[in-house]
Every structure is written in C-alpha cells, then in structure tokens.
Design a protein around this motif. Structure first.
Motif, mmCIF file in Angstrom:
data_model
loop_
_atom_site.group_PDB
_atom_site.id
_atom_site.type_symbol
_atom_site.label_atom_id
_atom_site.label_comp_id
_atom_site.label_asym_id
_atom_site.label_seq_id
_atom_site.Cartn_x
_atom_site.Cartn_y
_atom_site.Cartn_z
ATOM 1 N N VAL A 519 30.895 18.864 80.607
ATOM 2 C CA VAL A 519 30.488 18.951 79.915
ATOM 3 C C VAL A 519 30.054 16.997 79.562
ATOM 4 N N GLU A 520 29.274 16.539 78.695
ATOM 5 C CA GLU A 520 28.906 15.449 78.792
ATOM 6 C C GLU A 520 28.481 15.269 77.375
ATOM 7 N N SER A 521 29.417 14.312 76.499
ATOM 8 C CA SER A 521 28.546 15.294 75.309
ATOM 9 C C SER A 521 28.910 13.225 74.373
ATOM 10 N N ASP A 522 27.651 13.165 73.518
ATOM 11 C CA ASP A 522 27.974 11.340 72.970
ATOM 12 C C ASP A 522 28.378 12.191 70.714
ATOM 13 N N LEU A 523 29.164 11.759 70.872
ATOM 14 C CA LEU A 523 29.788 12.355 69.607
ATOM 15 C C LEU A 523 29.719 12.181 68.684
ATOM 16 N N GLY A 524 29.065 13.273 67.926
ATOM 17 C CA GLY A 524 27.930 12.885 66.408
ATOM 18 C C GLY A 524 26.753 13.702 66.966
ATOM 19 N N LYS A 525 26.436 12.969 67.807
ATOM 20 C CA LYS A 525 24.514 13.326 68.528
ATOM 21 C C LYS A 525 24.008 14.842 69.256
ATOM 22 N N GLY A 526 25.504 15.441 69.455
ATOM 23 C CA GLY A 526 25.005 16.216 70.483
ATOM 24 C C GLY A 526 26.330 17.072 72.085
ATOM 25 N N SER A 527 25.850 17.146 73.082
ATOM 26 C CA SER A 527 26.462 17.498 74.384
ATOM 27 C C SER A 527 25.318 18.410 74.917
ATOM 28 N N THR A 528 25.655 18.026 76.370
ATOM 29 C CA THR A 528 25.112 18.625 77.036
ATOM 30 C C THR A 528 26.379 19.928 78.131
ATOM 31 N N PHE A 529 25.955 20.750 78.687
ATOM 32 C CA PHE A 529 27.201 21.878 79.575
ATOM 33 C C PHE A 529 26.219 21.510 80.021
ATOM 34 N N THR A 530 26.862 21.454 81.782
ATOM 35 C CA THR A 530 25.875 21.845 82.775
ATOM 36 C C THR A 530 27.059 22.533 83.821
#
Ligand code: ADP
Length: 555
Positions: A519-530
């Motif tokens: 997972v890559e994530s920007d706290l408060g902005k969203g996540s991208t699960f790959t």
C-alpha cells in the motif's frame, strides 16, 4: 489483565532463570576448583615423598661411610689408622677426605688424609678444626659413640664433618671424618639424585639426569644458591626438603618435570571451564528469552484470533438479523408502498451479498492458512477478471454515492491466473475502500502492464494508513482502530466492522501468482493498494507460495 500477568511472569521468571544459572555456574566452578586442588595436592604429596626419599638416600650414603670409618678408627690402634683405612678408602668411603683423632686436650693424635701433596691444605684444616670447629661441635653434650654432623661454612667454604667420641682406657677421644664436599657435589649428588641410572658420572662429568626422569631436582643452600643441579622455575608444584642429618643446611628441591606443563594445563582448564560455564549460562539466558518472546508472540496471535472469531460472528449476525427483519416485514404484508418494498428488498440483497462475500472470505482464508488451498490456474485476462469484480460493486457504490472508475489498459499481457482468486482480491480491496473511505467521491481501479506482468491499483480518497501500519495491516487478524462518521447518526463515530483477514488474503493471492501486494498512502488524502501478477511466473499451489506463513487454521 492476563497481559499484565504475562508481563509479571516474565519479570519474575527471567531474573529467576538468571539467578539459577548464576548459582549453577558458581557451584560447578567451585567443584572443579576443589577437584583441581585435590589433584594438585596429590601431585604435591607425590613430589614431597620423592624429595624426602632423595634426601634420605644421600644421608644414608654419607652415614654408611661414617660407619665404615667408625669401625676402623679405633683409638687403641691409632698408629695404624692410615694403613688400615687408606687402601680401601676409595671404594668404601669415597667422599671422606681425611680422618682425624684428637684427645681431650684437642691435640691431633692422628691425621690420615687421602689427599696427596696437599699438605698445606691439610694443615689449614687442622688449624681450623682445632681453633673453631671443635668449639661448634658441642662435644660436652655428646654421648660416647654417638654420631653427629657439623655442616657449616667457614671462610665462605662449606664443610661437612662427621664426628663421634670414643672412651678408651678411661680417656675420651674425638674421631672426625672430614667429608670432601666438592666430591659429594660432583659425584654423590648426581648419582643419588638423578634417578640412579647406571651412571657415567665421573669426577669431571656433569650431572646428567636420566632422560626418563619424571622430575627435575637440584640442591640449594640456606640462601637459595644452587649447589647442584639446574635452576628450577618456582612453581606451585616445586617442593624442598632439608637433608635430615648430614648436609642439614641444604635442601633438595624437586619439581615434577611436567610442572610447568601441569601449571599451564591447570590454568587452561580453569579458563576453559570459566568459558564453558559462562557460555552455557549465556545460552540458557538467551534460550529463556527466546522462549518468552515466542510465548509472547503466540499469546498475541491467540488474542488476535479470539478477536477475529468475535468479529466474524458479529459480521455474520448483523446482516443476517437485517435480512430476517426486512423479510419478515415484507412477509407480514404490512409494507404498503412499493418504494418501501423496493428499499427493503435492496437491503436484503445487499446484506446477503455481504454475508456470502464474508463467508467466502473466511472459507478461502481457512483453506489457504491450512496450506491446502490450491488455485486453478489458467491462461486468462487480468483486465476482464478485475472488471467483473468491479461490476459486482458498481451497484453498491452508486447507492453509496461513490464513483467507481475502472481503467483497464488495452492489450495487457496475458497471464496464468486463477480468475476467481483475482476477483476475490479485487473485491476485498474495493470493499475496504467503500468501508474505510466513504467520504471520498470516487474509487479508482487501474489495471496496467508492469514489469512484463500486470499491476492492479485500487485508489481511494479515505483517511490513509499511518506509515508504521502499512506493513502490519497485511498480517492476518490485524485491524486498526477504525471508526467513521455514522451514516445515519450524523456526528456519532461508529466502529467499522471487519475480520482482519481481507488484506492477508490479498497478499496470499498475489504471492500465489508470484506477485506482491503493498500500500502507498498519503495520510488524510487516501491510499492506493496495489498487487502485481507477473506474466509467466506462476506457482502451482498456494501452499508453496505462502510457506512463510504459519500454517494454522483460521477457525
Ligand atoms: P478488515 O477490513 O476486515 O478489518 P483487512 O485485512 O481488509 O481487514 O484490513 C486490515 C485493516 O487495514 C483494516 O482494519 C483497516 O484498518 C485498514 N484498511 C484496509 N483498507 C483500508 C483503506 N482503504 N483505508 C484505510 N484503512 C484501510
């Protein structure tokens, strides 16, 4: 509570183990020290016995000669003393240099000397005897025929005299045998001390201890100066014994030949024992620590499992209760409006979908965890599989006011995949996005070529994942403290339901296809699960790909 008890046990047990190891080490060490001491003691005793025996041997040899002289030196036949003694002197009394007879007034009546042409020396001795030695002999306290010895230095020269008194016709005579100390050192000592090999030691030969001698020895005087023999390194095994009667100012020193070796062996063994004891102590402590850590981990997993069971039961109960409630309402015929009926039916369909998805998840997970779950791989199109999975959620997403944007790159490489598993992974990711990121306006699903294979990204605009949890959430049963604004209650925060196996399942599936999940994530902005599905590299069974996971049943 049980956690505290566990901690307490750790806090008490670990020091206990350390103390026990310490006590054990102490006693082991003490015992070996004692054994060492005993061993040393016995070596010392044997050496002492040897030294005593050697000293006695020398003494005996000198006294034997004295006895010969005693038999010959008869005051009655004083005038023939030389004639009777000298012919056999070399053989019978090799170390006696001269025999003298004196009367009570200390006049030398007879002087038989073996030294030829040393008149001046003999005369010097006679004067020394009369002037000084007789005074040191304590003749008044000596009984008739009692053999005594005088061993002393005069003018820095060592002398050994044997003397006794004879009474003849009412008069007292003193007989003195003057021993040649130089000769004793050159001949008697080497012969008697050096293990008595058939000796070749002539007058000029150096003393040669036999090569098989188990010990080394020497003779030292009162000040420790070496009279005869090699210097001995003073070690704890060297013993010294005075000659009991004759050369009483000197000592025989004996040191086992291997004494240095013995000492160093003792030293080495001590070192080895200390090392062994400390090493085993360290191993025990590390072992105990490892066991405690494993137990602690096991305890955490089992706590997570209990939580999982509670979560799953709850997850099953809630939709079931809803389905039942709305079905009963429809059955009772009391729902008048068609719109309401439609709404209830929607709820029933939605909740049943959730139920079957959950049950499928749990069953799949249990199967995979047991290592029995085998995938059915076939060449397929990842894009199709993902689109189909997304379609399952399109309806729900619309209802929840979320845009589901599916973007599949054209002409993706084909891969050997288990289509159902790929769908399950996508379903889990989309379900999570809907659950944890409801405030976002859209959920993006992207499928594109990557590294010769295919990668699938599911992007939401939710709260994101804290960096420290980004790896952890892929472990089975791990859930974060999730809450979200209650859809109906407005401001109230409601816990998000879940079982903690969704992402673990995604990772299993990716790994089984030879890919990875992250997972890559920007706290408060969203996540991208790959997750990725490499083309061509395919493992046949899940158990092979997930062998790094503990094989355990989820139930
Ligand atoms: P579950 O959803 O049943 O709790 P998962 O393994 O699917 O189990 O997820 C583990 C945890 O990861 C969740 O409890 C949640 O805290 C977090 N998580 C998963 N997906 C998201 C997401 N899209 N946004 C924020 N947090 C998420």
């Amino acid at each position: 509570m049980s956690r505290w008890r566990e901690r307490l046990r750790l806090l008490v047990l670990l020091p206990l183990v350390v103390v026990a190891v310490g006590v054990l080490a102490y006693f082991t060490f003490r015992t070996t020290l004692q054994i060492d001491k005993l061993r040393q003691q016995s070596v010392l005793e044997a050496t002492l016995a040897l030294a005593t025996e050697k000293a006695a041997r020398v003494d005996r040899q000198i006294i034997d000669q004295d006895n010969v002289v005693m038999a010959i030196a008869d005051p009655a036949r004083m005038d023939t003393l030389g004639e009777r003694w000298l012919p056999t002197a070399q053989r019978e009394t090799p170390s006696v240099r001269a025999v003298l007879v004196l009367d009570e007034s200390r006049t030398v009546l007879s002087f038989a000397s073996r030294a030829t042409g040393a008149l001046a020396e003999d005369e010097g001795f006679r004067r020394l005897l009369v002037d000084r030695m007789l005074g040191d002999m304590e003749l008044a306290a000596q009984a008739p025929d009692e053999l005594r010895h005088l061993h002393r230095e005069y003018a820095q020269q060592s002398y050994l005299l044997s003397y006794w008194q004879r009474v003849h016709e009412g008069r007292r005579y003193v007989v003195v045998a003057w021993h040649d100390i130089g000769r004793i050192v050159r001949e008697t000592l080497p012969m008697l001390l050096a293990e008595l090999q058939p000796t070749t030691a002539g007058a000029n030969d150096k003393p040669r201890p036999s090569p098989s001698a188990p010990s080394r020895n020497n003779v030292v005087d009162e000040e420790g100066r070496i009279i005869f023999g090699p210097p001995l390194r003073s070690s704890e095994f060297t013993v010294g014994v005075r000659f009991p009667t004759t050369l009483y100012n000197w000592r025989v020193q004996v040191s086992p030949l291997a004494s240095e070796e013995l000492a160093s062996r003792v030293q080495n063994r001590r070192l080895l024992e200390i090392t062994m004891v400390s090493l085993s102590g360290i191993v025990i402590v590390i072992g105990a620590l490892a066991i405690f850590l494993v137990a602690e981990k096991e305890r955490r997993v089992s706590a997570l499992k209990s939580e999982f069971v509670a979560n799953v039961s709850h997850e099953l109960k809630t939709p079931l209760a809803l389905v039942r409630m709305f079905a009963e309402m429809l059955q009772s015929g009391r729902v008048a409006s068609d719109a309401k009926k439609q709404e209830y039916l929607d709820i029933i369909v939605r909740e049943s979908e959730r139920l079957s998805a959950l049950i499928e998840n749990v069953l799949d997970f249990a199967r995979l965890e047991k290592g029995r779950g085998s995938f059915e791989f076939a060449e397929g199109d990842v894009g199709d599989a993902v689109t189909r999975a997304a379609n399952v959620y399109r309806y729900r997403a619309e209802r929840e006011g979320v845009d589901l944007v599916v973007d599949v790159e054209p002409e993706l490489p084909r891969a050997r995949i288990d289509e159902r598993a790929i769908q399950l992974a996508v379903v889990n990711l989309v379900d999570n996005a809907l659950k944890y990121a409801p405030e976002g306006e859209s959920i993006g699903i992207r499928v594109r070529a990557h590294d010769g294979g295919v990668r699938i990204d599911v992007t939401d605009q939710g709260p994101g994942i804290p960096p420290e949890d980004r790896l952890r959430i892929f472990e089975r049963f791990v859930r974060l403290p999730n809450t979200r604004d209650d859809a109906k209650g407005g401001k109230a925060r409601a816990p998000v339901r879940g079982s903690g196996i969704g992402l673990a399942l995604v990772q299993h599936i990716a790994a089984s296809h030879g890919g990875k999940a992250w997972v890559e994530s920007d706290l408060g902005k969203g996540s991208t699960f790959t997750f990725t599905v490499p083309a061509g590299r395919v493992l046949s069974t899940a158990s092979q790909a997930t062998s790094d996971h503990v094989t355990q049943s989820a139930g």
